[in-house]
Design a protein around this motif. Structure first.
Motif, PDB file in Angstrom:
ATOM      1  N   THR A 113      54.680 -77.759 -34.763  1.00  0.00           N
ATOM      2  CA  THR A 113      55.380 -76.789 -33.908  1.00  0.00           C
ATOM      3  C   THR A 113      55.709 -75.474 -34.607  1.00  0.00           C
ATOM      4  O   THR A 113      56.190 -74.545 -33.956  1.00  0.00           O
ATOM      5  N   ASN A 114      55.458 -75.392 -35.918  1.00  0.00           N
ATOM      6  CA  ASN A 114      55.781 -74.178 -36.668  1.00  0.00           C
ATOM      7  C   ASN A 114      54.556 -73.735 -37.467  1.00  0.00           C
ATOM      8  O   ASN A 114      53.862 -74.558 -38.071  1.00  0.00           O
ATOM      9  N   TRP A 115      54.308 -72.426 -37.461  1.00  0.00           N
ATOM     10  CA  TRP A 115      53.135 -71.899 -38.166  1.00  0.00           C
ATOM     11  C   TRP A 115      53.182 -72.155 -39.674  1.00  0.00           C
ATOM     12  O   TRP A 115      52.140 -72.225 -40.331  1.00  0.00           O
ATOM     13  N   LYS A 116      54.396 -72.331 -40.247  1.00  0.00           N
ATOM     14  CA  LYS A 116      54.488 -72.573 -41.693  1.00  0.00           C
ATOM     15  C   LYS A 116      53.810 -73.885 -42.084  1.00  0.00           C
ATOM     16  O   LYS A 116      53.376 -74.058 -43.232  1.00  0.00           O
ATOM     17  N   ASP A 117      53.697 -74.813 -41.134  1.00  0.00           N
ATOM     18  CA  ASP A 117      53.094 -76.108 -41.430  1.00  0.00           C
ATOM     19  C   ASP A 117      51.571 -76.056 -41.532  1.00  0.00           C
ATOM     20  O   ASP A 117      50.935 -77.049 -41.922  1.00  0.00           O
ATOM     21  N   VAL A 118      50.998 -74.914 -41.187  1.00  0.00           N
ATOM     22  CA  VAL A 118      49.542 -74.732 -41.336  1.00  0.00           C
ATOM     23  C   VAL A 118      49.239 -73.485 -42.156  1.00  0.00           C
ATOM     24  O   VAL A 118      48.172 -72.883 -42.030  1.00  0.00           O
ATOM     25  N   GLY A 119      50.215 -73.102 -43.015  1.00  0.00           N
ATOM     26  CA  GLY A 119      49.997 -71.998 -43.941  1.00  0.00           C
ATOM     27  C   GLY A 119      50.410 -70.631 -43.445  1.00  0.00           C
ATOM     28  O   GLY A 119      50.077 -69.624 -44.082  1.00  0.00           O
ATOM     29  N   GLY A 120      51.135 -70.564 -42.354  1.00  0.00           N
ATOM     30  CA  GLY A 120      51.544 -69.281 -41.801  1.00  0.00           C
ATOM     31  C   GLY A 120      53.009 -68.988 -42.011  1.00  0.00           C
ATOM     32  O   GLY A 120      53.686 -69.599 -42.859  1.00  0.00           O
ATOM     33  N   ALA A 121      53.526 -68.043 -41.248  1.00  0.00           N
ATOM     34  CA  ALA A 121      54.928 -67.646 -41.336  1.00  0.00           C
ATOM     35  C   ALA A 121      55.826 -68.726 -40.740  1.00  0.00           C
ATOM     36  O   ALA A 121      55.379 -69.595 -39.986  1.00  0.00           O
ATOM     37  N   ASP A 122      57.112 -68.667 -41.100  1.00  0.00           N
ATOM     38  CA  ASP A 122      58.103 -69.588 -40.541  1.00  0.00           C
ATOM     39  C   ASP A 122      58.444 -69.108 -39.129  1.00  0.00           C
ATOM     40  O   ASP A 122      59.410 -68.378 -38.911  1.00  0.00           O
ATOM     41  N   GLU A 123      57.633 -69.518 -38.202  1.00  0.00           N
ATOM     42  CA  GLU A 123      57.757 -69.038 -36.819  1.00  0.00           C
ATOM     43  C   GLU A 123      57.308 -70.133 -35.858  1.00  0.00           C
ATOM     44  O   GLU A 123      56.332 -70.837 -36.109  1.00  0.00           O
ATOM     45  N   GLN A 124      58.048 -70.260 -34.760  1.00  0.00           N
ATOM     46  CA  GLN A 124      57.718 -71.244 -33.738  1.00  0.00           C
ATOM     47  C   GLN A 124      56.343 -70.944 -33.134  1.00  0.00           C
ATOM     48  O   GLN A 124      56.006 -69.795 -32.859  1.00  0.00           O
ATOM     49  N   ILE A 125      55.563 -71.975 -32.939  1.00  0.00           N
ATOM     50  CA  ILE A 125      54.260 -71.827 -32.277  1.00  0.00           C
ATOM     51  C   ILE A 125      54.471 -71.855 -30.760  1.00  0.00           C
ATOM     52  O   ILE A 125      55.092 -72.775 -30.232  1.00  0.00           O
ATOM     53  N   VAL A 126      53.977 -70.835 -30.090  1.00  0.00           N
ATOM     54  CA  VAL A 126      54.074 -70.754 -28.630  1.00  0.00           C
ATOM     55  C   VAL A 126      52.723 -71.188 -28.064  1.00  0.00           C
ATOM     56  O   VAL A 126      51.738 -70.459 -28.140  1.00  0.00           O
ATOM     57  N   VAL A 127      52.689 -72.380 -27.511  1.00  0.00           N
ATOM     58  CA  VAL A 127      51.426 -72.990 -27.071  1.00  0.00           C
ATOM     59  C   VAL A 127      51.106 -72.536 -25.643  1.00  0.00           C
ATOM     60  O   VAL A 127      51.815 -72.873 -24.694  1.00  0.00           O
ATOM     61  N   ILE A 128      50.016 -71.788 -25.528  1.00  0.00           N
ATOM     62  CA  ILE A 128      49.592 -71.232 -24.244  1.00  0.00           C
ATOM     63  C   ILE A 128      48.353 -71.976 -23.752  1.00  0.00           C
ATOM     64  O   ILE A 128      47.434 -72.266 -24.520  1.00  0.00           O
ATOM     65  N   GLY A 129      48.323 -72.273 -22.465  1.00  0.00           N
ATOM     66  CA  GLY A 129      47.159 -72.937 -21.888  1.00  0.00           C
ATOM     67  C   GLY A 129      46.886 -72.441 -20.488  1.00  0.00           C
ATOM     68  O   GLY A 129      47.563 -71.553 -19.979  1.00  0.00           O
ATOM     69  N   ARG A 130      45.878 -73.017 -19.875  1.00  0.00           N
ATOM     70  CA  ARG A 130      45.509 -72.678 -18.509  1.00  0.00           C
ATOM     71  C   ARG A 130      46.090 -73.692 -17.536  1.00  0.00           C
ATOM     72  O   ARG A 130      46.569 -74.754 -17.926  1.00  0.00           O
ATOM     73  N   GLU A 131      46.020 -73.374 -16.242  1.00  0.00           N
ATOM     74  CA  GLU A 131      46.525 -74.266 -15.210  1.00  0.00           C
ATOM     75  C   GLU A 131      45.663 -75.526 -15.121  1.00  0.00           C
ATOM     76  O   GLU A 131      44.537 -75.555 -15.617  1.00  0.00           O
ATOM     77  N   ALA A 132      46.194 -76.550 -14.462  1.00  0.00           N
ATOM     78  CA  ALA A 132      45.551 -77.862 -14.453  1.00  0.00           C
ATOM     79  C   ALA A 132      44.142 -77.840 -13.878  1.00  0.00           C
ATOM     80  O   ALA A 132      43.281 -78.619 -14.296  1.00  0.00           O
ATOM     81  N   ALA A 133      43.868 -76.953 -12.929  1.00  0.00           N
ATOM     82  CA  ALA A 133      42.550 -76.918 -12.280  1.00  0.00           C
ATOM     83  C   ALA A 133      41.512 -76.130 -13.064  1.00  0.00           C
ATOM     84  O   ALA A 133      40.352 -76.062 -12.661  1.00  0.00           O
ATOM     85  N   SER A 134      41.895 -75.555 -14.189  1.00  0.00           N
ATOM     86  CA  SER A 134      40.991 -74.701 -14.956  1.00  0.00           C
ATOM     87  C   SER A 134      39.895 -75.497 -15.649  1.00  0.00           C
ATOM     88  O   SER A 134      40.153 -76.513 -16.314  1.00  0.00           O
ATOM     89  N   GLY A 135      38.661 -75.014 -15.527  1.00  0.00           N
ATOM     90  CA  GLY A 135      37.546 -75.619 -16.243  1.00  0.00           C
ATOM     91  C   GLY A 135      37.666 -75.423 -17.740  1.00  0.00           C
ATOM     92  O   GLY A 135      37.265 -76.282 -18.528  1.00  0.00           O
ATOM     93  N   THR A 136      38.231 -74.289 -18.148  1.00  0.00           N
ATOM     94  CA  THR A 136      38.424 -74.025 -19.571  1.00  0.00           C
ATOM     95  C   THR A 136      39.379 -75.051 -20.161  1.00  0.00           C
ATOM     96  O   THR A 136      39.138 -75.602 -21.240  1.00  0.00           O
ATOM     97  N   ARG A 137      40.467 -75.310 -19.444  1.00  0.00           N
ATOM     98  CA  ARG A 137      41.433 -76.305 -19.922  1.00  0.00           C
ATOM     99  C   ARG A 137      40.806 -77.696 -19.996  1.00  0.00           C
ATOM    100  O   ARG A 137      40.966 -78.411 -20.990  1.00  0.00           O
ATOM    101  N   SER A 138      40.088 -78.073 -18.968  1.00  0.00           N
ATOM    102  CA  SER A 138      39.444 -79.397 -18.955  1.00  0.00           C
ATOM    103  C   SER A 138      38.508 -79.549 -20.138  1.00  0.00           C
ATOM    104  O   SER A 138      38.516 -80.585 -20.823  1.00  0.00           O
ATOM    105  N   ALA A 139      37.686 -78.518 -20.374  1.00  0.00           N
ATOM    106  CA  ALA A 139      36.725 -78.577 -21.472  1.00  0.00           C
ATOM    107  C   ALA A 139      37.431 -78.597 -22.823  1.00  0.00           C
ATOM    108  O   ALA A 139      37.062 -79.374 -23.719  1.00  0.00           O
ATOM    109  N   PHE A 140      38.442 -77.759 -22.991  1.00  0.00           N
ATOM    110  CA  PHE A 140      39.182 -77.671 -24.250  1.00  0.00           C
ATOM    111  C   PHE A 140      39.823 -79.017 -24.589  1.00  0.00           C
ATOM    112  O   PHE A 140      39.668 -79.534 -25.702  1.00  0.00           O
TER     113      PHE A 140
END
Length: 278
Positions: free
Chosen positions: A140-167
């Motif tokens: 949940t924090n970028w510092k855990d993958v080598g980044g800044a001490d900052e909350q990760i804001v997880v963005i996605g597509r709506e449930a019907a999205s083909g991009t989301r399904s594929a991802f």
């Protein structure tokens, strides 16, 4: 006098044969013979390609209008099943149920899904497992993958999205994601990542612009060359589904698929950052 009459008869016969479509005249339909509209519905990720395709097709067939709606892959497939469009644009493969309903999966191009981040983010690469862990809420924090001490804001597509399904399918995290926001189109994901320093999202490769950076996965960049070589892991088909085979569609729809397979159509696929399925 006989010589003059013979010449006249020969000229008359030649004129008559030409007027009746004699042996040297092509029987192929002219572009102007087609008229009406072709209706498409579906994936927002395919909007750039479909729009460019429609504009170019219109130049060759000026009496045919390509009318496209971009409501999401599943919505487009539902419209095709109901008979309210000629073609469903889907940025995912068709399910077995969809195929069993009589829909044909016509793959026209291959697209890569790029992981998008804010330009201020110093993290350049993730493993597929780290990406899956971010989207399922284990990281949940970028510092855990080598980044800044900052909350990760997880963005996605709506449930019907083909991009989301594929991802989600490619990462094997279907129905496990912990999204901060679910957005209804590709452009909105790009805009959100551009405006939010801690954001991470996923978008079609052809939607990437200078407002965002993209993440390497397992050390591999999201590029056309890497996707074509099979090195980049997040890739999917761009499908233009029909109800029944292409050969059973009306002449306008058949002409559109012929155009996609032509040099002009293949040039459009390349121009918008996709990879030919031929």
């Amino acid at each position: 006098m006989k010589k003059v009459v013979s010449i006249f008869v020969a000229m008359l016969m030649a004129f008559t044969l030409a007027g009746c479509g004699g042996g040297s005249t092509s029987t192929k339909s002219n572009e102007g013979d087609l008229s009406g509209k072709i209706s498409l519905n579906g994936s927002t990720s395919m909007q750039k390609f479909v729009t460019a395709l429609g504009e170019s097709f219109k130049e060759k067939y000026p009496n045919v209008n390509v009318e496209a709606q971009f409501t999401g892959s599943s919505a487009g497939i539902a419209a095709l099943q109901k008979g309210t469009c000629d073609i469903a644009d889907s940025s995912r493969a068709l399910s077995d149920d969809e195929k069993n309903s009589g829909l044909i999966e016509n793959v026209v191009a291959i697209d890569g899904i790029a992981v998008s981040i804010n330009k201020a983010n110093k993290v350049k690469s993730l493993t597929k497992q780290q990406l899956a862990d971010i989207y399922t809420g284990k990281i949940t924090n970028w510092k855990d993958v080598g980044g800044a001490d900052e909350q990760i804001v997880v963005i996605g597509r709506e449930a019907a999205s083909g991009t989301r399904s594929a991802f989600e399918e490619l990462l094997k995290i279907e129905n496990q994601c912990k999204y901060a926001q679910e957005l209804d189109n590709t452009g909105a994901v790009v805009a959100k990542c551009a405006a939010t320093t801690g954001a991470i999202g996923y978008v079609s490769l052809d939607a990437v612009d200078n407002s965002i950076n993209t993440m390497e996965l397992d050390g591999v960049k999201a590029t056309v060359a890497n996707i074509k070589a099979g090195k980049y892991p997040l890739q999917r088909p761009f499908v233009m589904a029909t109800k029944g085979k292409i050969s059973k569609q009306n002449k306008k729809v058949q002409a559109l698929f012929d155009y996609i397979n032509s040099d002009a159509g293949q040039a459009i696929i390349k121009k918008v950052g996709l990879i030919s399925a031929k």
